[in-house]
Design an enzyme around this catalytic site. Structure first.
Site, mmCIF file in Angstrom:
data_model
loop_
_atom_site.group_PDB
_atom_site.id
_atom_site.type_symbol
_atom_site.label_atom_id
_atom_site.label_comp_id
_atom_site.label_asym_id
_atom_site.label_seq_id
_atom_site.Cartn_x
_atom_site.Cartn_y
_atom_site.Cartn_z
ATOM 1 N N PRO A 2 0.830 -1.199 0.000
ATOM 2 C CA PRO A 2 0.000 0.000 0.000
ATOM 3 C C PRO A 2 0.869 1.255 0.000
ATOM 4 C CG PRO A 2 -0.781 -1.571 1.636
ATOM 5 C CD PRO A 2 0.530 -2.091 1.128
ATOM 6 N N GLU A 3 0.488 2.237 -0.809
ATOM 7 C CA GLU A 3 1.203 3.506 -0.817
ATOM 8 C C GLU A 3 0.369 4.548 -0.088
ATOM 9 O OE1 GLU A 3 3.558 4.721 -4.047
ATOM 10 O OE2 GLU A 3 3.520 2.780 -5.050
ATOM 11 N N LYS A 61 3.431 6.366 5.465
ATOM 12 C CA LYS A 61 2.674 5.114 5.464
ATOM 13 C C LYS A 61 2.414 4.584 6.870
ATOM 14 C CE LYS A 61 4.718 3.956 0.999
ATOM 15 N NZ LYS A 61 5.504 2.968 0.214
ATOM 16 N N ARG A 316 13.969 -2.700 -8.815
ATOM 17 C CA ARG A 316 12.568 -2.589 -9.206
ATOM 18 C C ARG A 316 12.518 -2.130 -10.658
ATOM 19 N NH1 ARG A 316 10.073 0.747 -4.142
ATOM 20 N NH2 ARG A 316 12.096 1.773 -4.246
#
Length: 334
Positions: A2-3, A61, A316
């Site tokens: 989740p961002e 976050k 990434r």
């Protein structure tokens, strides 16, 4: 993972559904989910018993629910023939502790009916509640991959004297979060504020690529890989552009783009690619369909029509438009 918009959606749900509720009891079904709580699972339950959840706050976050002090287990006995004391108005005190939550890769906080016999197969912790404004009687921490965690932690004053984060009423932040920078949805970092100017200066002082700086949680928090790529596309900047070659106006444009894309995602409920991210009601977000470049390798750029490319970046990927975001010239890349 989740961002920021996903976590903010959860925070907003907690503010509406459980703030004001009192913790009646706590079940810890997996000790690992409270591994960072001093004293372990038993202390975690004891520290929450009887406390009221007075707010729902977030920085980056990280989520936290400040806790009112619990009631006395037994009221003190009056001395015989003691004269009745004068009435004293109760004094509200600033919470000294909070329930801190980090969702990790798959954590969910879900409001539930505690009398419902069905339990999520990945339920790790359940708080039984009284007096929730929504009528919910339980707050569940569900975590399939178990990278998330809950802990009761002390609150520390913020160095700038501003509230600890979005949704916070007091100038305090959980001690484990004190090293995390504020995020772009925090009122203290609104455009034109000294806080936003300080972020611009901090980015330009770095000697690194601009995407690395945007992902640095000690510079500005809450920006992850998805929204970094989207913000860079909107700002027409290549991810490897050296931060010390950027003008202040370039950095402001990038920060404005990052804030804008995250607010749009927040309005759509976040970006969901599978069932692991949901809000407190178990509903997924829909912003993925609005992404311009992230995950769209081989598709046309929505602005110029060039083919979006994917390139390796920090173990990434980075997605960009080769026409809108050309490679920096020699000496301008990191």
């Amino acid at each position: 993972m989740p961002e920021l918009p996903e976590v903010e959606t959860v925070r907003d749900g907690l503010a509406r559904h459980v703030v004001g509720a009192r913790v009646r009891s706590v079940e810890v079904l997996r000790d690992y989910s409270v591994r960072r709580n001093d004293g372990g699972a038993a202390a975690f339950a004891d520290q929450l018993w009887g406390r009221t959840l007075v707010a729902a706050a977030r920085r980056g976050k990280y989520l936290w629910l400040p806790l009112a002090e619990p009631p006395l287990v037994e009221p003190p006995l009056a001395e015989p023939l003691q004269v009745e004391p004068p009435l004293v108005e109760p004094v509200e005190t600033t919470p000294a502790a909070a329930l801190l939550a980090h969702l990790g890769m798959s954590g969910q906080l879900l409001v539930r009916d505690g009398d419902d016999p069905w339990r999520h197969p990945h339920l790790r912790v359940r708080l039984h509640l009284d007096g929730a404004p929504s009528g919910a009687t339980a707050l569940d921490f569900v975590d399939q991959r178990t990278f998330g965690h809950l802990a009761v932690v002390d609150l520390a004053p913020t160095p700038d004297g501003a509230p600890g984060g979005l949704g916070a009423a007091d100038a305090a932040v959980p001690e484990p979060v004190a090293h995390i920078a504020r995020d772009l949805l925090d009122p203290a970092l609104a455009p034109g504020t000294p806080g936003r100017d300080a972020v611009v200066a901090a980015v330009r002082r770095r000697r690194t690529g601009v995407k690395r700086a945007l992902l640095d949680q000690t510079v500005v928090s809450g920006v992850g890989n998805i929204y970094a790529d989207e913000a860079l596309w909107r700002a027409r900047l290549h991810y490897a552009r050296a931060t010390d070659t950027l003008r202040a106006s370039d950095v402001r444009r990038l920060l404005d783009a990052a804030e804008s894309v995250m607010r749009e995602a927040l309005a759509a409920g976040g970006t969901s690619f599978d069932a692991l991210y949901v809000n407190v009601n178990g509903e997924s977000g829909y912003f993925a369909r609005g992404l311009a470049v992230y995950g769209r390798e081989g598709e046309p750029c929505p602005r110029c029509g060039a083919t979006v490319v994917r390139e390796p970046f920090m173990n990434r990927s980075a997605y960009r438009c080769p026409r809108c975001q050309p490679r920096p010239r020699a000496g301008h890349a990191r």
